[in-house]
Scaffold this motif. Structure first.
Motif, PDB file in Angstrom:
ATOM      1  N   THR A 188       0.942  -1.194  -0.028  1.00 46.81           N
ATOM      2  CA  THR A 188       0.051  -0.132   0.053  1.00 46.81           C
ATOM      3  C   THR A 188       0.958   1.394   0.107  1.00 46.81           C
ATOM      4  OG1 THR A 188      -1.583   1.299   1.285  1.00 46.81           O
ATOM      5  CG2 THR A 188      -0.090  -0.162   2.564  1.00 46.81           C
ATOM      6  N   SER A 189       0.337   2.329  -0.558  1.00 48.89           N
ATOM      7  CA  SER A 189       0.924   3.822  -0.440  1.00 48.89           C
ATOM      8  C   SER A 189       0.810   4.155   0.877  1.00 48.89           C
ATOM      9  CB  SER A 189       0.512   4.585  -1.625  1.00 48.89           C
ATOM     10  OG  SER A 189       0.704   3.889  -2.873  1.00 48.89           O
TER      11      SER A 189
ATOM     12  N   SER B 298       7.425   5.890   7.319  1.00 51.02           N
ATOM     13  CA  SER B 298       7.036   5.935   6.027  1.00 51.02           C
ATOM     14  C   SER B 298       8.239   6.338   4.944  1.00 51.02           C
ATOM     15  CB  SER B 298       6.028   7.082   5.867  1.00 51.02           C
ATOM     16  OG  SER B 298       5.661   7.213   4.602  1.00 51.02           O
TER      17      SER B 298
ATOM     18  N   ARG C 285       4.899   7.704  -0.431  1.00 52.67           N
ATOM     19  CA  ARG C 285       3.717   6.978  -1.015  1.00 52.67           C
ATOM     20  C   ARG C 285       4.344   5.993  -2.076  1.00 52.67           C
ATOM     21  NH1 ARG C 285      -1.261   7.783   0.477  1.00 52.67           N
ATOM     22  NH2 ARG C 285      -2.163   6.663  -1.428  1.00 52.67           N
ATOM     23  N   TRP C 286       5.182   6.238  -2.982  1.00 52.17           N
ATOM     24  CA  TRP C 286       5.664   5.512  -4.071  1.00 52.17           C
ATOM     25  C   TRP C 286       6.662   4.548  -3.353  1.00 52.17           C
ATOM     26  CZ3 TRP C 286      10.543   4.046  -5.279  1.00 52.17           C
ATOM     27  CH2 TRP C 286      10.721   3.368  -6.624  1.00 52.17           C
TER      28      TRP C 286
ATOM     29  N   ASN D  61       6.698   3.309  -0.239  1.00 52.45           N
ATOM     30  CA  ASN D  61       5.827   2.460   0.308  1.00 52.45           C
ATOM     31  C   ASN D  61       5.467   1.295  -0.247  1.00 52.45           C
ATOM     32  OD1 ASN D  61       6.171   4.121   3.014  1.00 52.45           O
ATOM     33  ND2 ASN D  61       4.115   4.973   2.702  1.00 52.45           N
ATOM     34  N   ARG D  62       4.876   1.540  -1.385  1.00 53.04           N
ATOM     35  CA  ARG D  62       4.437   0.611  -2.317  1.00 53.04           C
ATOM     36  C   ARG D  62       5.568  -0.177  -2.776  1.00 53.04           C
ATOM     37  NH1 ARG D  62      -0.743  -0.441  -3.353  1.00 53.04           N
ATOM     38  NH2 ARG D  62      -1.251  -1.808  -5.145  1.00 53.04           N
TER      39      ARG D  62
ATOM     40  N   ASP E 272      -5.737   2.230  -1.370  1.00 56.26           N
ATOM     41  CA  ASP E 272      -5.514   1.576  -2.447  1.00 56.26           C
ATOM     42  C   ASP E 272      -5.370   0.109  -2.411  1.00 56.26           C
ATOM     43  OD1 ASP E 272      -3.238   1.259  -0.650  1.00 56.26           O
ATOM     44  OD2 ASP E 272      -1.747   2.185  -2.188  1.00 56.26           O
TER      45      ASP E 272
END
Length: 424
Positions: free
Chosen positions: A140-141, A152, A155-156, A158-159, A219
């Motif tokens: 997930t992001s 963290s 977002r990129w 993390n995924r 997501d």
């Protein structure tokens, strides 16, 4: 009535929640067996479930320098050692899972540890299955993988890290999966192939934790659901041991200190630090021995201290002024459920993730990583956290609010509904 086999492997916190799920399914009329390690046979049978043995007890699958491995997770050599130990554990586990399944099994319920192997069993026997992990595993992001330390990566990032973690898990299970498929007469298929097949058809996955701590990622694909905690079973009339009740009655609410299955062999050092910190903070304490061997016999004085063994957290934690622990998924949730503040001391694996979640929720002090609970300032640092947890009204307020939210959830009930849909 469906004959259901639950499979779970690992430490106490990896097993106990499934006794609550199993008891709920049994009360609804299903025939439930729980396959796990021999040391948990009494726990399983007490919940009214059939016990089936699994090999590969994790307590016997540890490197000789276990403390170094657990307290220095950034060391590449330690990580390689852990990977080798995990692969050996998993390979032994595979054969045991095949032995635990019977011809009349109508449904498999799989923990995160057993799922990559259980999927082959389901394929071979043509029976439905349901994954029931205790931690989020799908990329997930919204956050990094739970084993990445709780920080963290964007977002990129993390995924991407989440996808990488799945490939690492696939590698860990490769040998065991190959051997198990051969034994079951299945054609060769890699763990990645089997996992992607399940993802492609949208197989349901029910996660046994609360959105109070981890809101469902935006997501995630449909079918990945967070249903609430599964609490370990204990008898409706269970009570705390008389010695514990006497200790509680003798003074103000104490602080719980325990590290579960972590910190093996560190009992003397940790007991000394905990006792000194409690004395400095002018607090009483209950030390749960666990695998580390916490005990008042390691302290200069047992005044205001009590050592205990296994006691249901559901009965003990609400009587505490605060709880100090390693932040395993189940213990972290038990503290929130009890409505008491937490002092997180995460050791490894998913524990920094849960520690960060507790802190962000406002129910915990700033985490003290286990590897930093050493040196001359260890006592002062823990004592300061104890004082913060027990005297800051906001921690207690947030904990009470979170406890009220958890009380409205029925995780086992969600599992029961899913089981009924699969077995119609």
């Amino acid at each position: 009535m469906t004959k259901i086999l639950i499979t779970a492997a690992g430490s106490h916190g990896d097993i106990a929640p499934y006794t609550g799920v199993g008891a709920r399914l049994r009360a609804a009329g299903h025939d439930v067996a729980l396959a796990t390690h021999d040391r948990y046979a009494t726990l399983v049978r007490a919940a009214g479930l059939e016990f089936r043995p699994l090999p590969a007890d994790p307590r016997t699958h540890r490197p000789a320098d276990d403390t170094a491995v657990r307290t220095r997770p950034a060391d590449p050599g330690s990580r390689r050692t852990l990977m080798r130990q995990a692969a050996a554990f998993i390979k032994e586990l595979g054969g045991g899972l095949a032995d635990a399944a019977r011809d009349d099994t109508g449904l498999l319920l799989l923990s995160a540890t057993t799922a990559p192997l259980g999927h082959h069993l389901a394929e071979a026997h043509g029976i439905p299955y349901l994954d029931l992990p205790l931690v989020p595993g799908a990329p997930t992001s919204d956050f990094a993988p739970v084993v990445s330390g709780g920080r963290s990566l964007g977002r990129w990032g993390n995924r991407a890290a989440g996808r990488l973690s799945l490939r690492i898990i696939d590698r860990l299970y490769a040998d065991a999966s190959r051997d198990l498929r051969a034994r079951l007469g299945l054609p060769p298929a890699t763990p990645r192939t089997v996992r992607r097949r399940a993802e492609a058809v949208g197989r349901p996955v029910l996660h046994g934790f609360s959105e109070v701590l981890v809101p469902r990622p935006t997501d995630w694909r449909p079918g990945l659901d967070i249903v609430g905690n599964w609490w370990p079973w204990h008898a409706p009339d269970a009570q705390l041991p008389p010695a514990v009740e006497d200790f509680l009655a003798a003074g103000p609410p104490p602080v719980f200190v325990g590290f579960g299955s972590m910190a093996g062999g560190e009992g003397e050092r940790l007991s000394t630090i905990a006792a000194a910190a409690l004395r400095r903070a002018k607090l009483r304490g209950i030390l749960q021995s666990g695998w580390s061997g916490l005990s008042t016999r390691h302290t200069s004085s047992d005044d205001g201290l009590l050592t205990i063994g296994e006691v249901p957290h559901a009965l003990l934690f609400p009587r505490m002024s605060a709880v100090v622990h390693h932040c395993g998924a189940g213990t972290a949730a038990a503290g929130v459920r009890a409505g008491v503040p937490t002092i997180p001391v995460p050791v490894t694996a998913d524990q920094p993730f849960w520690a960060a979640r507790l802190t962000s929720l406002g129910v915990a002090t700033t985490p003290i990583p286990f590897k930093e609970l050493s040196g001359d300032d260890a006592v002062a640092r823990l004592s300061h956290a104890l004082t913060q947890a027990t005297t800051t009204p906001a921690h207690r307020t947030h904990a009470t609010t979170a406890a009220h939210r958890l009380a409205t959830e029925d995780g086992p009930g969600k599992v029961l509904k899913a089981v009924e849909r699969l077995t119609v």
